[in-house]
Design a protein around this motif. Structure first.
Motif, mmCIF file in Angstrom:
data_model
loop_
_atom_site.group_PDB
_atom_site.id
_atom_site.type_symbol
_atom_site.label_atom_id
_atom_site.label_comp_id
_atom_site.label_asym_id
_atom_site.label_seq_id
_atom_site.Cartn_x
_atom_site.Cartn_y
_atom_site.Cartn_z
ATOM 1 N N ALA A 180 27.856 -3.196 -59.693
ATOM 2 C CA ALA A 180 27.828 -4.612 -59.335
ATOM 3 C C ALA A 180 29.210 -5.098 -58.912
ATOM 4 O O ALA A 180 29.327 -5.995 -58.067
ATOM 5 N N ALA A 181 30.265 -4.532 -59.488
ATOM 6 C CA ALA A 181 31.625 -4.885 -59.086
ATOM 7 C C ALA A 181 32.005 -4.247 -57.757
ATOM 8 O O ALA A 181 32.808 -4.811 -56.994
ATOM 9 N N ALA A 182 31.431 -3.095 -57.457
ATOM 10 C CA ALA A 182 31.731 -2.422 -56.187
ATOM 11 C C ALA A 182 31.115 -3.149 -55.002
ATOM 12 O O ALA A 182 31.704 -3.183 -53.909
ATOM 13 N N VAL A 183 29.932 -3.739 -55.197
ATOM 14 C CA VAL A 183 29.233 -4.371 -54.074
ATOM 15 C C VAL A 183 30.061 -5.461 -53.394
ATOM 16 O O VAL A 183 30.151 -5.486 -52.161
ATOM 17 N N PRO A 184 30.703 -6.404 -54.115
ATOM 18 C CA PRO A 184 31.510 -7.406 -53.425
ATOM 19 C C PRO A 184 32.668 -6.804 -52.632
ATOM 20 O O PRO A 184 32.991 -7.291 -51.533
ATOM 21 N N LEU A 185 33.281 -5.746 -53.153
ATOM 22 C CA LEU A 185 34.349 -5.072 -52.414
ATOM 23 C C LEU A 185 33.807 -4.465 -51.120
ATOM 24 O O LEU A 185 34.409 -4.600 -50.051
ATOM 25 N N MET A 186 32.665 -3.815 -51.216
ATOM 26 C CA MET A 186 32.052 -3.191 -50.041
ATOM 27 C C MET A 186 31.650 -4.255 -49.021
ATOM 28 O O MET A 186 31.857 -4.078 -47.816
ATOM 29 N N ALA A 187 31.086 -5.368 -49.509
ATOM 30 C CA ALA A 187 30.677 -6.442 -48.606
ATOM 31 C C ALA A 187 31.883 -7.029 -47.879
ATOM 32 O O ALA A 187 31.846 -7.252 -46.656
ATOM 33 N N ARG A 188 32.952 -7.273 -48.606
ATOM 34 C CA ARG A 188 34.160 -7.815 -47.970
ATOM 35 C C ARG A 188 34.710 -6.848 -46.926
ATOM 36 O O ARG A 188 35.022 -7.244 -45.801
ATOM 37 N N ASP A 189 34.801 -5.581 -47.292
ATOM 38 C CA ASP A 189 35.400 -4.596 -46.393
ATOM 39 C C ASP A 189 34.537 -4.335 -45.169
ATOM 40 O O ASP A 189 35.050 -3.948 -44.114
ATOM 41 N N ARG A 190 33.223 -4.560 -45.273
ATOM 42 C CA ARG A 190 32.297 -4.268 -44.188
ATOM 43 C C ARG A 190 31.855 -5.517 -43.431
ATOM 44 O O ARG A 190 30.981 -5.441 -42.557
ATOM 45 N N SER A 212 41.179 -10.028 -53.478
ATOM 46 C CA SER A 212 41.000 -11.371 -52.932
ATOM 47 C C SER A 212 39.694 -11.482 -52.163
ATOM 48 O O SER A 212 39.160 -10.489 -51.654
ATOM 49 N N GLY A 213 39.160 -12.702 -52.090
ATOM 50 C CA GLY A 213 37.977 -12.971 -51.280
ATOM 51 C C GLY A 213 36.677 -12.479 -51.860
ATOM 52 O O GLY A 213 35.674 -12.413 -51.143
ATOM 53 N N ALA A 261 30.251 -8.189 -44.512
ATOM 54 C CA ALA A 261 28.979 -8.794 -44.914
ATOM 55 C C ALA A 261 29.251 -10.022 -45.783
ATOM 56 O O ALA A 261 30.356 -10.219 -46.286
ATOM 57 N N ALA A 262 28.235 -10.844 -45.959
ATOM 58 C CA ALA A 262 28.364 -12.026 -46.807
ATOM 59 C C ALA A 262 28.610 -11.615 -48.253
ATOM 60 O O ALA A 262 28.039 -10.638 -48.748
ATOM 61 N N GLN A 263 29.468 -12.368 -48.924
ATOM 62 C CA GLN A 263 29.722 -12.116 -50.340
ATOM 63 C C GLN A 263 28.507 -12.511 -51.180
ATOM 64 O O GLN A 263 27.788 -13.449 -50.859
ATOM 65 N N PRO A 264 28.286 -11.809 -52.288
ATOM 66 C CA PRO A 264 27.300 -12.299 -53.247
ATOM 67 C C PRO A 264 27.687 -13.697 -53.737
ATOM 68 O O PRO A 264 28.863 -14.073 -53.721
#
Length: 316
Positions: free
Chosen positions: A169-179, A245-246, A181-184
């Motif tokens: 669950a902590a990895a998903v926001p990092l992946m979304a930011r880097d790719r 960040s972000g 995609a919208a943040q959770p």
């Protein structure tokens, strides 16, 4: 400062759970055997928590079909458009399933008024990092893009997980930011695994005697990363990522009697330092895995109430 020892009733619960949990990393090294032992353990006699609706379905995943289980909370109508929580179960990336966490998801869905999408991600060591993280991310993107299919609001999609599921669950926001995609909307991290270095005070203070052990955690990391993987990759160890960040706002549950306590606290503090709205709370007398044991562990009841309140507020 070392945690306060548990009350006698909680001590007895810890000992009972320890007696049936596979002692991987010390007495046992085979993942298949560990799963068989865990599957043969006595099941809770508690009645199934009722919800409005439960549906199993298959969604596209990076490794093929990806099973998910979708829960609508008690009291909701089929026409209601509800917030969504993508849930990742714990088990050291090796054990457990959407079945083992069925009661947890039912309780969380009812307490938050959200649709829960529980993900049957691929397990290690058969699928090593980043397989589980990619499955988690794929499920999150699918939930955002297909929320209308199950009465969910695509503008309110959070991620949540316990232990290794908290890692995902902590990895998903990092992946979304880097790719891009919208943040959770939010990330709820229940005693998450976020730092492969395992070098905190709580790893020493709580190495043994409180259900989850330091030796088990070392074994779980070996299964997930493998001999050639990079445990310092930010999607494996979000707590060592250079830039936080972000990212989505966060709430971290940190049991005082958990080897993972200090890395969860440190992660919340690093998120806050990076400008992310983040809170953590340390719960005296609580041990790893106890979020649904509030009837037996008073501090776990407080943790459940705090976690669901944080999630409800974020998704309002």
């Amino acid at each position: 400062m070392p945690a306060t020892p548990p009350e006698p009733a909680v001590r007895g619960l810890i000992d009972a759970m320890t007696s049936v949990f596979p002692q991987v990393g010390t007495e046992l090294d085979d993942a298949v055997q560990a799963r068989a032992l865990l599957g043969a353990a006595p099941k809770s006699p508690a009645p199934v928590v009722p919800v409005a609706d439960v549906r199993d379905r298959i969604i596209p995943g990076p490794g093929g079909d990806l099973p998910v289980r979708i829960y609508r909370p008690l009291g909701s109508q089929e026409s209601d458009v509800l917030p969504v929580v993508v849930f990742l179960h714990g088990g050291g990336w090796v054990l457990c399933s959407i079945d083992s966490h069925d009661q947890t998801c039912r309780s969380l869905a009812n307490a938050t008024g959200a649709v829960f999408v529980s993900v049957e991600y691929r397990l290690a060591p058969e699928t090593r990092f980043p397989g589980a993280a990619e499955d988690a991310y794929a499920a999150y993107i699918w939930a955002r893009e297909n929320a209308a299919e199950f009465g969910g609001d695509p503008a309110r999609v959070a991620v949540a997980g316990d232990s290794a599921g908290g890692n995902l669950a902590a990895a998903v926001p990092l992946m979304a930011r880097d790719r891009g995609a919208a943040q959770p909307t939010f990330q709820l991290l229940l005693y998450p695994v976020v730092d492969h270095r395992r070098a905190t005070d709580s790893y020493t203070e709580n190495a043994t005697g409180y259900f989850l052990t330091a030796a088990q955690l070392a074994w779980f990391w070996r299964q997930y990363i493998g001999p050639d993987g990079d445990p310092a990759h930010p999607y494996a160890s979000p707590g060592t990522a250079e830039d936080l960040s972000g990212l989505a706002p966060a709430f971290v549950v940190a049991p005082a009697l958990d080897p993972l306590r200090d890395e969860g606290v440190a992660y919340a503090e690093r998120l806050a330092a990076a400008g992310v709205p983040a809170e953590y709370r340390v719960y005296e007398g609580m041990f790893h895995g106890a979020i649904s044991m509030g009837a037996l562990v008073p501090s776990a009841a407080a943790a459940f109430a705090d976690a669901t309140e944080a999630l409800r507020k974020a998704l309002a």
